[in-house]
Design an enzyme around this catalytic site. Sequence first.
Site, PDB file in Angstrom:
ATOM      1  N   ASN A   1       5.100  -8.595   6.959  1.00  0.00           N
ATOM      2  CA  ASN A   1       4.482  -7.361   6.478  1.00  0.00           C
ATOM      3  C   ASN A   1       4.523  -6.353   7.629  1.00  0.00           C
ATOM      4  O   ASN A   1       3.726  -6.432   8.544  1.00  0.00           O
ATOM      5  CB  ASN A   1       3.037  -7.651   6.044  1.00  0.00           C
ATOM      6  CG  ASN A   1       2.290  -6.386   5.669  1.00  0.00           C
ATOM      7  OD1 ASN A   1       2.883  -5.319   5.546  1.00  0.00           O
ATOM      8  ND2 ASN A   1       0.979  -6.512   5.481  1.00  0.00           N
TER       9      ASN A   1
ATOM     10  N   LYS B   1       3.851  -3.282   7.538  1.00  0.00           N
ATOM     11  CA  LYS B   1       2.861  -2.197   7.424  1.00  0.00           C
ATOM     12  C   LYS B   1       3.548  -0.845   7.644  1.00  0.00           C
ATOM     13  O   LYS B   1       4.700  -0.684   7.260  1.00  0.00           O
ATOM     14  CB  LYS B   1       1.703  -2.456   8.383  1.00  0.00           C
ATOM     15  CG  LYS B   1       1.142  -3.876   8.181  1.00  0.00           C
ATOM     16  CD  LYS B   1      -0.175  -4.134   8.798  1.00  0.00           C
ATOM     17  CE  LYS B   1      -0.573  -5.571   8.481  1.00  0.00           C
ATOM     18  NZ  LYS B   1      -1.917  -5.900   8.955  1.00  0.00           N
TER      19      LYS B   1
ATOM     20  N   HIS C   1      -3.038  -6.186  -0.936  1.00  0.00           N
ATOM     21  CA  HIS C   1      -3.319  -6.461   0.478  1.00  0.00           C
ATOM     22  C   HIS C   1      -4.693  -5.896   0.828  1.00  0.00           C
ATOM     23  O   HIS C   1      -5.088  -4.853   0.316  1.00  0.00           O
ATOM     24  CB  HIS C   1      -2.222  -5.844   1.353  1.00  0.00           C
ATOM     25  CG  HIS C   1      -2.341  -6.222   2.789  1.00  0.00           C
ATOM     26  ND1 HIS C   1      -3.227  -5.599   3.638  1.00  0.00           N
ATOM     27  CD2 HIS C   1      -1.724  -7.183   3.512  1.00  0.00           C
ATOM     28  CE1 HIS C   1      -3.130  -6.165   4.838  1.00  0.00           C
ATOM     29  NE2 HIS C   1      -2.229  -7.133   4.786  1.00  0.00           N
TER      30      HIS C   1
ATOM     31  N   GLU D   1      -5.705  -4.198   3.186  1.00  0.00           N
ATOM     32  CA  GLU D   1      -5.705  -2.788   3.626  1.00  0.00           C
ATOM     33  C   GLU D   1      -5.599  -1.847   2.431  1.00  0.00           C
ATOM     34  O   GLU D   1      -6.118  -0.730   2.473  1.00  0.00           O
ATOM     35  CB  GLU D   1      -4.578  -2.566   4.654  1.00  0.00           C
ATOM     36  CG  GLU D   1      -4.949  -3.182   6.004  1.00  0.00           C
ATOM     37  CD  GLU D   1      -3.779  -3.645   6.855  1.00  0.00           C
ATOM     38  OE1 GLU D   1      -2.633  -3.238   6.596  1.00  0.00           O
ATOM     39  OE2 GLU D   1      -4.027  -4.436   7.795  1.00  0.00           O
TER      40      GLU D   1
ATOM     41  N   GLU E   1      -5.628 -14.230   3.048  1.00  0.00           N
ATOM     42  CA  GLU E   1      -5.734 -13.496   4.302  1.00  0.00           C
ATOM     43  C   GLU E   1      -7.188 -13.138   4.565  1.00  0.00           C
ATOM     44  O   GLU E   1      -7.689 -12.132   4.057  1.00  0.00           O
ATOM     45  CB  GLU E   1      -4.898 -12.209   4.232  1.00  0.00           C
ATOM     46  CG  GLU E   1      -3.418 -12.469   4.041  1.00  0.00           C
ATOM     47  CD  GLU E   1      -2.584 -11.330   4.610  1.00  0.00           C
ATOM     48  OE1 GLU E   1      -1.750 -11.618   5.475  1.00  0.00           O
ATOM     49  OE2 GLU E   1      -2.778 -10.176   4.219  1.00  0.00           O
TER      50      GLU E   1
ATOM     51  N   GLY F   1      -4.994  -8.714  12.217  1.00  0.00           N
ATOM     52  CA  GLY F   1      -4.821  -7.776  13.318  1.00  0.00           C
ATOM     53  C   GLY F   1      -5.866  -7.909  14.413  1.00  0.00           C
ATOM     54  O   GLY F   1      -5.964  -7.063  15.292  1.00  0.00           O
TER      55      GLY F   1
ATOM     56  N   SER G   1      -3.226 -12.887  11.893  1.00  0.00           N
ATOM     57  CA  SER G   1      -2.918 -13.222  13.287  1.00  0.00           C
ATOM     58  C   SER G   1      -2.067 -14.487  13.442  1.00  0.00           C
ATOM     59  O   SER G   1      -2.281 -15.265  14.369  1.00  0.00           O
ATOM     60  CB  SER G   1      -4.202 -13.322  14.111  1.00  0.00           C
ATOM     61  OG  SER G   1      -4.883 -12.071  14.107  1.00  0.00           O
TER      62      SER G   1
HETATM   63  P1  PGA Z   1      -1.554  -9.738  11.255  1.00  0.00           P
HETATM   64  O1  PGA Z   1      -1.469  -9.102   9.760  1.00  0.00           O
HETATM   65  O2  PGA Z   1      -0.550 -10.843  11.315  1.00  0.00           O
HETATM   66  O3  PGA Z   1      -1.190  -8.591  12.166  1.00  0.00           O
HETATM   67  O4  PGA Z   1      -2.945 -10.211  11.444  1.00  0.00           O
HETATM   68  C1  PGA Z   1      -1.306  -9.915   8.642  1.00  0.00           C
HETATM   69  C2  PGA Z   1      -1.314  -9.079   7.383  1.00  0.00           C
HETATM   70  O5  PGA Z   1      -2.068  -8.093   7.314  1.00  0.00           O
HETATM   71  O6  PGA Z   1      -0.589  -9.378   6.425  1.00  0.00           O
END
Ligand code: PGA
Length: 250
Positions: free
Chosen positions: A10, A12, A96, A98, A168, A174, A214
């Site tokens: 992903n 982003k 997601h 976000e 997630e 993040g 992460s």
């Molecule tokens: P991250 O993001 O690996 O940077 O924690 C995962 C995601 O949001 O899909």
Amino acid sequence: MARKALIAANWKMYKTPAEAKAFVDAFLPLVAGHARDEIALFPSPVLLPTVIPACKGSNVAVGAQNIHFAEEGAYTGETSILQLKAVGGTHTLIGHSERRQYFAETDEIVNKKLHTALKHGVVPVVCVGEVLEEREAGKTASVLKTQVTGAFVGITPVAAKPIVIAYEPVWAIGTGKTATPEIAADAHSIIRAEVAKLLGADVALGVRILYGGSVKPDNATALISLEEIDGALVGGASLKPDSFAAIVKY
Ligand code: PGA
């Protein structure tokens, strides 16, 4: 039943077309011939016409980070499933955290998007996960059940076959704080049990549940090699070809 893992990137809101092309050019040789797992990249819509042709004929699929539930219409700033398919996209993330957090996506919207993706034969990766306050309040199981139930309204067992779920935990995205393999496996079991309740044991046994939050080259093996964990959705560590390739080859 062995489920083939899916390792997904992903990206982003990162990368220009030139940076995306440079990633693909460096990444494909690193994973050439890798057939144990499925691999998918989820770039921003503006990158799709660069990334999709660059991955053509390889073992790497490409999808969108989001689609609208409508096939077309007056929805300024959105991307439709027909547009995604027209440029060759085969997968899409849905819901997601976000999107839920910053763009007010509800379980109802997630459900509508899921119906749209399935109708058009696009593989949906439905994201679920609790925020920190919910975990600390002991509400993880009920949050996951509500999100899964909400996403699956009106989905039949036959239609559900292509669905992938990504667990997630929002507190792990993040932040560098990964869920321990035990925490992740426990959440995956809750999700799988809910799918079994809604759609039957067959669908539940087949559905792939990815872990995201992460994931890095140094924790990928401990997570993905667990029976309950069928791959990973990777944000930050998917932006560099060598780092994402190392996760693919966990
Ligand atoms: P991250 O993001 O690996 O940077 O924690 C995962 C995601 O949001 O899909």
